[in-house]
Design a protein around this motif. Sequence first.
Motif, PDB file in Angstrom:
ATOM      1  N   TRP A   1       4.713 -42.257  43.005  1.00 17.47           N
ATOM      2  CA  TRP A   1       4.057 -41.275  42.083  1.00 17.47           C
ATOM      3  C   TRP A   1       3.221 -41.828  41.131  1.00 17.47           C
ATOM      4  CZ3 TRP A   1       8.060 -36.770  40.568  1.00 17.47           C
ATOM      5  CH2 TRP A   1       8.862 -36.384  41.794  1.00 17.47           C
ATOM      6  N   SER A   2       3.110 -42.832  40.813  1.00 21.07           N
ATOM      7  CA  SER A   2       2.237 -43.396  39.706  1.00 21.07           C
ATOM      8  C   SER A   2       0.628 -43.409  40.436  1.00 21.07           C
ATOM      9  CB  SER A   2       2.737 -44.773  39.501  1.00 21.07           C
ATOM     10  OG  SER A   2       3.401 -44.900  38.397  1.00 21.07           O
ATOM     11  N   ALA A   3      -0.112 -42.609  39.763  1.00 22.82           N
ATOM     12  CA  ALA A   3      -1.526 -42.606  40.249  1.00 22.82           C
ATOM     13  C   ALA A   3      -2.072 -44.125  40.040  1.00 22.82           C
ATOM     14  CB  ALA A   3      -2.562 -41.640  39.701  1.00 22.82           C
TER      15      ALA A   3
ATOM     16  N   GLY B   1      10.684 -45.642  45.386  1.00 24.89           N
ATOM     17  CA  GLY B   1      11.366 -44.866  44.452  1.00 24.89           C
ATOM     18  C   GLY B   1      10.069 -44.088  43.781  1.00 24.89           C
ATOM     19  N   ARG B   2      10.159 -43.983  42.458  1.00 30.21           N
ATOM     20  CA  ARG B   2       9.053 -43.312  41.660  1.00 30.21           C
ATOM     21  C   ARG B   2       7.893 -43.975  41.563  1.00 30.21           C
ATOM     22  NH1 ARG B   2       9.699 -38.750  39.061  1.00 30.21           N
ATOM     23  NH2 ARG B   2      11.733 -38.092  39.962  1.00 30.21           N
ATOM     24  N   VAL B   3       7.599 -45.234  42.013  1.00 30.80           N
ATOM     25  CA  VAL B   3       6.286 -46.054  41.935  1.00 30.80           C
ATOM     26  C   VAL B   3       5.422 -45.307  42.612  1.00 30.80           C
ATOM     27  CG1 VAL B   3       5.277 -48.132  42.324  1.00 30.80           C
ATOM     28  CG2 VAL B   3       7.494 -47.892  41.598  1.00 30.80           C
TER      29      VAL B   3
ATOM     30  N   ASN C   1      21.725 -41.253  51.879  1.00 26.02           N
ATOM     31  CA  ASN C   1      22.119 -40.633  50.443  1.00 26.02           C
ATOM     32  C   ASN C   1      23.490 -40.792  50.096  1.00 26.02           C
ATOM     33  OD1 ASN C   1      19.399 -39.988  49.235  1.00 26.02           O
ATOM     34  ND2 ASN C   1      19.599 -38.502  50.715  1.00 26.02           N
ATOM     35  N   ILE C   2      23.726 -41.780  48.913  1.00 24.65           N
ATOM     36  CA  ILE C   2      25.074 -41.774  48.378  1.00 24.65           C
ATOM     37  C   ILE C   2      25.515 -40.690  47.874  1.00 24.65           C
ATOM     38  CG2 ILE C   2      26.595 -43.214  46.969  1.00 24.65           C
ATOM     39  CD1 ILE C   2      25.133 -45.010  49.399  1.00 24.65           C
ATOM     40  N   LEU C   3      26.617 -40.159  48.239  1.00 23.76           N
ATOM     41  CA  LEU C   3      27.282 -38.886  47.680  1.00 23.76           C
ATOM     42  C   LEU C   3      28.220 -39.441  46.722  1.00 23.76           C
ATOM     43  CD1 LEU C   3      27.851 -36.895  50.822  1.00 23.76           C
ATOM     44  CD2 LEU C   3      25.816 -36.855  49.146  1.00 23.76           C
TER      45      LEU C   3
ATOM     46  N   GLY D   1      17.279 -43.530  49.277  1.00 22.03           N
ATOM     47  CA  GLY D   1      16.683 -42.442  49.625  1.00 22.03           C
ATOM     48  C   GLY D   1      15.416 -42.281  50.007  1.00 22.03           C
ATOM     49  N   HIS D   2      14.463 -42.857  49.314  1.00 25.77           N
ATOM     50  CA  HIS D   2      13.027 -43.103  49.430  1.00 25.77           C
ATOM     51  C   HIS D   2      12.831 -44.554  48.933  1.00 25.77           C
ATOM     52  CE1 HIS D   2      12.391 -39.048  50.644  1.00 25.77           C
ATOM     53  NE2 HIS D   2      13.045 -38.648  49.491  1.00 25.77           N
ATOM     54  N   LEU D   3      12.402 -45.505  50.226  1.00 26.79           N
ATOM     55  CA  LEU D   3      12.156 -46.724  49.786  1.00 26.79           C
ATOM     56  C   LEU D   3      11.011 -46.775  48.836  1.00 26.79           C
ATOM     57  CD1 LEU D   3      13.591 -49.522  50.337  1.00 26.79           C
ATOM     58  CD2 LEU D   3      12.148 -49.749  52.297  1.00 26.79           C
TER      59      LEU D   3
ATOM     60  N   GLN E   1       9.850 -48.869  32.899  1.00 22.37           N
ATOM     61  CA  GLN E   1       8.552 -49.352  33.630  1.00 22.37           C
ATOM     62  C   GLN E   1       8.845 -50.197  34.641  1.00 22.37           C
ATOM     63  OE1 GLN E   1       5.054 -49.279  31.301  1.00 22.37           O
ATOM     64  NE2 GLN E   1       6.141 -47.406  31.833  1.00 22.37           N
ATOM     65  N   ILE E   2       7.945 -50.216  35.535  1.00 18.14           N
ATOM     66  CA  ILE E   2       8.159 -51.041  36.795  1.00 18.14           C
ATOM     67  C   ILE E   2       8.713 -52.324  36.694  1.00 18.14           C
ATOM     68  CG2 ILE E   2       7.026 -51.607  39.003  1.00 18.14           C
ATOM     69  CD1 ILE E   2       5.104 -49.331  38.402  1.00 18.14           C
ATOM     70  N   VAL E   3       7.803 -53.015  35.820  1.00 15.49           N
ATOM     71  CA  VAL E   3       8.140 -54.354  35.449  1.00 15.49           C
ATOM     72  C   VAL E   3       9.421 -54.736  34.769  1.00 15.49           C
ATOM     73  CG1 VAL E   3       7.149 -54.760  33.231  1.00 15.49           C
ATOM     74  CG2 VAL E   3       7.101 -56.556  34.734  1.00 15.49           C
TER      75      VAL E   3
ATOM     76  N   PRO F   1      11.930 -50.229  42.442  1.00 12.54           N
ATOM     77  CA  PRO F   1      11.851 -51.329  42.007  1.00 12.54           C
ATOM     78  C   PRO F   1      12.862 -52.378  41.693  1.00 12.54           C
ATOM     79  CG  PRO F   1      10.119 -49.937  40.596  1.00 12.54           C
ATOM     80  CD  PRO F   1      11.023 -49.283  41.844  1.00 12.54           C
ATOM     81  N   ALA F   2      13.733 -51.635  40.959  1.00 11.90           N
ATOM     82  CA  ALA F   2      15.114 -52.289  40.639  1.00 11.90           C
ATOM     83  C   ALA F   2      16.031 -52.949  41.877  1.00 11.90           C
ATOM     84  CB  ALA F   2      15.790 -51.510  39.824  1.00 11.90           C
ATOM     85  N   GLY F   3      16.192 -51.888  42.681  1.00 12.47           N
ATOM     86  CA  GLY F   3      16.897 -52.211  43.945  1.00 12.47           C
ATOM     87  C   GLY F   3      16.120 -53.051  44.882  1.00 12.47           C
TER      88      GLY F   3
ATOM     89  N   GLY G   1      17.555 -50.643  35.941  1.00 17.91           N
ATOM     90  CA  GLY G   1      16.178 -49.758  36.131  1.00 17.91           C
ATOM     91  C   GLY G   1      16.587 -48.464  35.432  1.00 17.91           C
ATOM     92  N   ASP G   2      15.785 -47.640  35.607  1.00 19.07           N
ATOM     93  CA  ASP G   2      15.780 -46.206  34.800  1.00 19.07           C
ATOM     94  C   ASP G   2      17.129 -45.480  34.833  1.00 19.07           C
ATOM     95  OD1 ASP G   2      13.244 -47.176  34.409  1.00 19.07           O
ATOM     96  OD2 ASP G   2      12.199 -45.297  35.494  1.00 19.07           O
ATOM     97  N   VAL G   3      17.843 -45.629  35.778  1.00 18.49           N
ATOM     98  CA  VAL G   3      19.502 -45.111  35.665  1.00 18.49           C
ATOM     99  C   VAL G   3      20.038 -45.300  34.551  1.00 18.49           C
ATOM    100  CG1 VAL G   3      20.627 -46.547  37.119  1.00 18.49           C
ATOM    101  CG2 VAL G   3      20.923 -44.336  36.989  1.00 18.49           C
TER     102      VAL G   3
END
Length: 302
Positions: free
Chosen positions: A40-42, A36-38, A80-82, A32-34, A280-282, A11-13, A271-273
């Motif tokens: 994973w949220s049920a 992100g963690r979202v 992926n960025i190394l 990496g994965h467009l 949170q997403i928002v 969400p941040a990017g 964001g989370d980093v």
Amino acid sequence: MFDCIVIGGGPAGMSASVFLARQKMNFALFAGHLGGRVVWSADVENYLGIHHVSGVQLVEAFHKHLDDYRKVIDLHEGENILKVVKTTGGFSVQTDRGAYSTRTVLIATGTDHRQLDIEGENLFTNKGISYCATCEAPFFSEKKVHVIGGGNSAMDAALFLTKYAKEVHIVTMNAELSGDESMKRNCLTDPKITVHTSMKTVAFKGNDLLESIVLVGADGVEKIVPTEGVFIEIGLKPQSGMIDFVAKDAIGQIVVDAHNQTNTEGVWAAGDVTSVLYKQIVIAVGEGSKAALDIVRYLQSL
Ligand SMILES: Cc1cc2nc3c(=O)[nH]c(=O)nc-3n(C[C@H](O)[C@H](O)[C@H](O)COP(=O)(O)OP(=O)(O)OC[C@H]3O[C@@H](n4cnc5c(N)ncnc54)[C@H](O)[C@@H]3O)c2cc1C
């Protein structure tokens, strides 16, 4: 040379990318994965304007929004960025496929799951041990499963697992569950969930597949508990390893100011980093857009 490289497609990017695209910036988005963690949220129930949505549906909506700007966004999905390296006049962003130069960088790489680092954990990963209830719960239909952890991630996973598993056991080394009060209430009252407090997980055992967990109680007595599946949900760690010249806090979160600037000119994070207090997403969406606006202001001032 890009004006900006956005690293991370959560969400941040994604939010930053919409803002940069609307300003017609010459930028690239590496994810990496467009989504992100979202994904994973049920269930997401706290995104303003959308009462109830699954993480997957919300990501689809983000995708559609990004698609409006596909002509402007140089999207590198799965790349992926190394490493990010300082150069004269900007930065070199090194990936698993090449290197790109840019004037500014926005790091929005979120977090990854923490491991217990105990005997059997690596051996039985994907052989009974999982780190993603949302992704893998259906494989544990009518099974007895254990969730290791006692915070929001563990409770979220346990509640989701009740839709599939026969029994869900939450195992925490703390004296009680901690986090969101309504999730706590739901876990403590759900007939499928049993909470085991003051229990430390010390090893996983099995043959080809995971068969049992070794727990140690407050009395120091070791207990071997049969299981058909384990979900490790002990929190997240920031994915900030690709950059070593910005200030980070004790747990590796990138420290940012109110403009999302790091202590290095030309580098923002969102964001989370980052050290932002709530994950949170928002909040990630807001932080990403704030960073993008500040990057535009900075580039225009050069
Ligand atoms: C199980 C679970 C349930 C949740 N439920 C909710 C909820 O109900 N409501 C809510 O508001 N929040 C919820 N959250 C939190 C929310 O998902 C996060 O706060 C949010 O996704 C953070 O967004 P982000 O963009 O900072 O990072 P992320 O979503 O983690 O995205 C990070 C992005 O960076 C990419 N990336 C990482 N490293 C690299 C690299 N080296 N190179 C290229 N790309 C890279 C990843 O592929 C990904 O695209 C939940 C989280 C979990 C785990």
